[in-house]
Each structure stands twice: as structure tokens, then as C-alpha cells.
Enzyme design. Sequence first.
Site, PDB file in Angstrom:
ATOM      1  N   SER A  11      31.455 -14.657  34.902  1.00 40.49           N
ATOM      2  CA  SER A  11      32.013 -15.080  33.610  1.00 40.49           C
ATOM      3  C   SER A  11      33.382 -15.746  33.766  1.00 40.49           C
ATOM      4  O   SER A  11      34.331 -15.445  33.028  1.00 40.49           O
ATOM      5  CB  SER A  11      32.110 -13.886  32.644  1.00 40.49           C
ATOM      6  OG  SER A  11      30.854 -13.277  32.466  1.00 40.49           O
ATOM      7  N   SER A  35      32.442  -7.418  36.036  1.00 38.11           N
ATOM      8  CA  SER A  35      33.124  -7.781  34.793  1.00 38.11           C
ATOM      9  C   SER A  35      34.362  -8.617  35.090  1.00 38.11           C
ATOM     10  O   SER A  35      35.153  -8.269  35.973  1.00 38.11           O
ATOM     11  CB  SER A  35      33.548  -6.527  34.016  1.00 38.11           C
ATOM     12  OG  SER A  35      34.252  -6.884  32.837  1.00 38.11           O
ATOM     13  N   LYS A  49      30.348  -4.657  14.865  1.00 41.45           N
ATOM     14  CA  LYS A  49      31.215  -4.684  16.053  1.00 41.45           C
ATOM     15  C   LYS A  49      31.929  -6.016  16.166  1.00 41.45           C
ATOM     16  O   LYS A  49      33.102  -6.064  16.561  1.00 41.45           O
ATOM     17  CB  LYS A  49      30.371  -4.414  17.298  1.00 41.45           C
ATOM     18  CG  LYS A  49      31.152  -4.360  18.602  1.00 41.45           C
ATOM     19  CD  LYS A  49      30.241  -3.980  19.747  1.00 41.45           C
ATOM     20  CE  LYS A  49      30.937  -4.047  21.093  1.00 41.45           C
ATOM     21  NZ  LYS A  49      31.956  -3.000  21.267  1.00 41.45           N
ATOM     22  N   LYS A  59      26.820  -3.852  30.091  1.00 43.28           N
ATOM     23  CA  LYS A  59      27.511  -4.119  28.824  1.00 43.28           C
ATOM     24  C   LYS A  59      27.261  -2.959  27.860  1.00 43.28           C
ATOM     25  O   LYS A  59      27.069  -1.805  28.278  1.00 43.28           O
ATOM     26  CB  LYS A  59      27.026  -5.443  28.248  1.00 43.28           C
ATOM     27  CG  LYS A  59      27.304  -6.654  29.143  1.00 43.28           C
ATOM     28  CD  LYS A  59      28.712  -7.145  28.982  1.00 43.28           C
ATOM     29  CE  LYS A  59      28.933  -8.467  29.681  1.00 43.28           C
ATOM     30  NZ  LYS A  59      30.258  -9.043  29.379  1.00 43.28           N
ATOM     31  N   ASP A  62      26.970 -13.467  27.641  1.00 38.78           N
ATOM     32  CA  ASP A  62      26.890 -12.913  26.295  1.00 38.78           C
ATOM     33  C   ASP A  62      25.916 -13.689  25.413  1.00 38.78           C
ATOM     34  O   ASP A  62      25.543 -13.220  24.340  1.00 38.78           O
ATOM     35  CB  ASP A  62      28.274 -12.909  25.626  1.00 38.78           C
ATOM     36  CG  ASP A  62      29.103 -11.698  26.011  1.00 38.78           C
ATOM     37  OD1 ASP A  62      28.561 -10.785  26.683  1.00 38.78           O
ATOM     38  OD2 ASP A  62      30.289 -11.651  25.650  1.00 38.78           O
ATOM     39  N   ARG A  85      42.882 -10.983  23.031  1.00 38.80           N
ATOM     40  CA  ARG A  85      43.844 -11.482  24.013  1.00 38.80           C
ATOM     41  C   ARG A  85      45.164 -11.843  23.339  1.00 38.80           C
ATOM     42  O   ARG A  85      46.245 -11.538  23.843  1.00 38.80           O
ATOM     43  CB  ARG A  85      43.261 -12.688  24.745  1.00 38.80           C
ATOM     44  CG  ARG A  85      42.241 -12.332  25.821  1.00 38.80           C
ATOM     45  CD  ARG A  85      41.457 -13.553  26.274  1.00 38.80           C
ATOM     46  NE  ARG A  85      40.601 -13.278  27.423  1.00 38.80           N
ATOM     47  CZ  ARG A  85      39.426 -12.660  27.353  1.00 38.80           C
ATOM     48  NH1 ARG A  85      38.972 -12.254  26.168  1.00 38.80           N
ATOM     49  NH2 ARG A  85      38.699 -12.452  28.446  1.00 38.80           N
ATOM     50  N   SER A 125      37.169 -12.563  21.536  1.00 40.24           N
ATOM     51  CA  SER A 125      37.863 -12.686  22.814  1.00 40.24           C
ATOM     52  C   SER A 125      39.265 -13.256  22.636  1.00 40.24           C
ATOM     53  O   SER A 125      40.224 -12.782  23.246  1.00 40.24           O
ATOM     54  CB  SER A 125      37.049 -13.581  23.757  1.00 40.24           C
ATOM     55  OG  SER A 125      35.792 -13.018  24.009  1.00 40.24           O
ATOM     56  N   GLN A 130      36.579  -8.819  32.841  1.00 40.59           N
ATOM     57  CA  GLN A 130      37.616  -8.177  32.040  1.00 40.59           C
ATOM     58  C   GLN A 130      38.645  -7.451  32.907  1.00 40.59           C
ATOM     59  O   GLN A 130      39.807  -7.327  32.512  1.00 40.59           O
ATOM     60  CB  GLN A 130      36.991  -7.216  31.025  1.00 40.59           C
ATOM     61  CG  GLN A 130      36.223  -7.938  29.923  1.00 40.59           C
ATOM     62  CD  GLN A 130      35.573  -6.986  28.944  1.00 40.59           C
ATOM     63  OE1 GLN A 130      35.526  -5.771  29.163  1.00 40.59           O
ATOM     64  NE2 GLN A 130      35.048  -7.524  27.864  1.00 40.59           N
ATOM     65  N   ARG A 158      24.699  -7.608  19.796  1.00 40.28           N
ATOM     66  CA  ARG A 158      24.079  -8.865  20.219  1.00 40.28           C
ATOM     67  C   ARG A 158      22.548  -8.769  20.237  1.00 40.28           C
ATOM     68  O   ARG A 158      21.869  -9.768  19.998  1.00 40.28           O
ATOM     69  CB  ARG A 158      24.630  -9.299  21.574  1.00 40.28           C
ATOM     70  CG  ARG A 158      26.126  -9.530  21.532  1.00 40.28           C
ATOM     71  CD  ARG A 158      26.627 -10.565  22.496  1.00 40.28           C
ATOM     72  NE  ARG A 158      28.072 -10.685  22.414  1.00 40.28           N
ATOM     73  CZ  ARG A 158      28.730 -11.339  21.469  1.00 40.28           C
ATOM     74  NH1 ARG A 158      28.052 -11.968  20.524  1.00 40.28           N
ATOM     75  NH2 ARG A 158      30.053 -11.389  21.465  1.00 40.28           N
TER      76      ARG A 158
END
Length: 437
Positions: free
Chosen positions: A199, A172, A413, A342, A315, A33, A29, A174, A387
Site C-alpha cells: 500500500s 501494513s 465506521k 484488516k 481497500d 493524518r 485517511s 500504517q 467494506r
Amino acid sequence: MTTTFPPATGPTASTAPSTLTAQIPGSKSLTNRALLLAAAAPGTSRVWAPLVSDDTLAFRDALTRLGVRVRATPDDEYWEITGTGRPLGDARIWCADAGTAARFLPPYAATGEGEFVFDGSAQLRARPLRPLADALTRLGARVRSDGPGSLPLTVSATGLDGGSIALDASTSSQYVTGLLIAAPLLRSPLTLVARDLVSRPYVDMTLALMRRFGATVEESADGSLTVGPGGYRPTDLVIEPDASTATYVFAAAAATGRSVRVPGLGKASLQGDLRFTDALRRLGAHVEVACDATTVTGTGRLRGGVSLDMGEISDTFMTLAAIAPLADGPVTIRGVAHARLKESDRVAAMARNLAACGIRVEEGPDRLTVHPGPPRRTTIACHRDHRIAMAFSVLGLAAPDTISLDDPGCVSKTFPGFHAEFGRLFPEYELPLCVRE
């Protein structure tokens, strides 16, 4: 981030196990960013200790297609990014499996000039983009989707005006991050209201990094965010270890009575997923969050009979669900409906895989209740989801000779070296646990 303290039944100095030091790669993350912020800042920035994985490499390659120059040192000690500000010219951008690329880069492209076509894998095409596409349209971009609000997505850009916009953020965070990072490149201030935001810690991370790169952000009492124009300035940034990835070694410590320390991940962390350690403390583990490291020590017992809202750290819910059968009572995880959108429907995937292990599971729209029981031998369906693979590897460590993965390589990933590092920390973790039967 607050330090948590050991329960009264925690290990004493004479009985505490020796502490293992885990080598956790950089945060995905933070890496992605930082890459985008550096790309939007005219000049040269360095991102130190970046995560090198499928998702970050896809994100980096996508930026180069948008005209950004990225130079990596031979050992990936740092990546040097020469930012261009707004992107110019037409481009086709392949996002692979990276949800951050599909959600962060279209708003950035819309601030520039040209026609930008975004596409990705079948897995990524199945993930929704409609709220983001609608928001960009309201801000003045021309956006066309070949699917039902998903990739492929074409953005015809002539720059964006600001204004006020409300965004559905229930599926999300995002979408919010993508618009916020683009906001300093708009022609006038942007005020954004994120409705039903999930989140939130990821948005807090975004805001902290934007300010480091020189953006001006104000938050009103009603929760709206206003970002002024003015762009960004180049900045060097050191990437912390990935708190989401650290959950697997922390959970392994709690489930096996070991003690595991992750250096570089402490009280000042920007990552909300470090709060996973609070969940482990509820289950009876001893947790110490220091200034420069976090240590989790198992006590030989996992307490059940707990209910946890993990919506803000979704997550990490799979990690907890995977060790929940080892607790002495049921464990309920709530607030994770958005995790169904996801890489896979993670709520359903965890429920089905645990059931395949012989574990009783109750599934609701936004929750799981996992009952205690001995896992039986089965092969886990990973759904190409890193995950799921890493979470069930923890259960396989704690319950030997029970777990195989149908796709052990999907961990690339976010953590290509996961199986090797797990085996280094826990010698009884054998690679045959992680091969197709």
C-alpha cells in the site's frame, strides 16, 4: 494521476445516461493524518470538511486523552485543533475499532513523556502490532504488550532518539506512517527502510501531508526515507472526498450502466485508491478524471478475462470482487494477502460470501478468481466490516432481490450515511435489501 479515456465502445453523446452527482464524505485517511499532524504542531490548525464517522471520532477522542484540544463547529464544517507538540503525562487511550489510532498514536506518544496505555475492541485486539512495537523498542521506548504483539499496548516514554531502522512493512503500511509522522519530534534524524512495503500510495499521502505541515523528508535512491527533527507548524487543510468510499458509487455506475460524478476528487488527489477507476476501465467502463471531479459511466457490459494486481489499493479489491460475477468472463484479483489482516480476513470473507451467492470462486493466499454467474438470494456475513457491507450493497443494487446484510449498520465506521446516499442516487435500492432476515 493520469486521465483515462473511454473505450471505443463507450457511450456516445446521444446515448450517454444523465450524470448523477454523489455526495461522498471526507477521506478517513486524510482526516486522521491531518488530526495527528495538527496535534503535533504547537498552535492552532483547522481541518475543513473532516469525515465524521466512528473511526475519526475515535481518533479525535484519543487525541483529547493525550492532551490535545479539539473544537468542532456545530455543523462539523471544520475541526479546530490546538496542538501541543509532544504529549506529556499519563493517559489511557481507547482506540475502539480504529486501526489508524492503534498504529499512528503509540509512536506519537513515545516522543513525549509519561505512561500511555492503548486498548481497543476485540476486533482491533486481533490485529497485529508486533512490527511497530519492536521498532519503537529499538528507538528507545519501553513497550509492553499484554497479547501476542497486539493491544493492549503500554508505552513508557521519555522521548525518542533517531537513527536508522528497518521495518517489516509486509502486513501494513500504517506502521510506516506512524513512525514517519512521529519522526520530526525525535531528538535526531530518523532514516527508515520499509521492507516489503504494501500500500505504498498511503505512505506517499503521509509524506505529502507531513511536508504541508513543515516537515523535511528526503528519499534516497534505495527507497530509504530520512526525516529531520524540527517539529511541525500549524496548517489549515481541506479534506478531499474519500476515494475508497467513492469506489462503491463508481462500481454501481459501471455495473448498472449509469453515470456517476464525484466532485472534489480529481487529478490532484492525494489518495491512491482513486486508481480503482483504472480497474473499472479495464472492465469496460468509461472513466474521466478531471481537475476537480471524477466521473464513471457504465457501458452496459462488464468485460471479464482480466487479471489485476490490487496490492497497492487493497481497500478497494472487495468492491471489484463484488461486481465481478456480472462480468462476461473470470476476474482475477492478485496481491492482496495483507488484506487478510484488516477488520476481517477480507480475502476469505469475500470468497465465502460470493460462494454463498452461488458464485464460483477460486481462492489463493493472495488472490481471488471470481467467475461470472447470476447471484442467488443470500444473507451476507459482514464480520463487522464496513467494506464488506458496502461492496455487497453494490451487488444487491445490480442484482435486485438477492442480497441482505446481517449488519447493515457497520458502515458507520467510515460512511454513516451510506445507505441513504445510495438510495438517493439509485431509487431502486431499497432499505429492505439491507436488513437482517
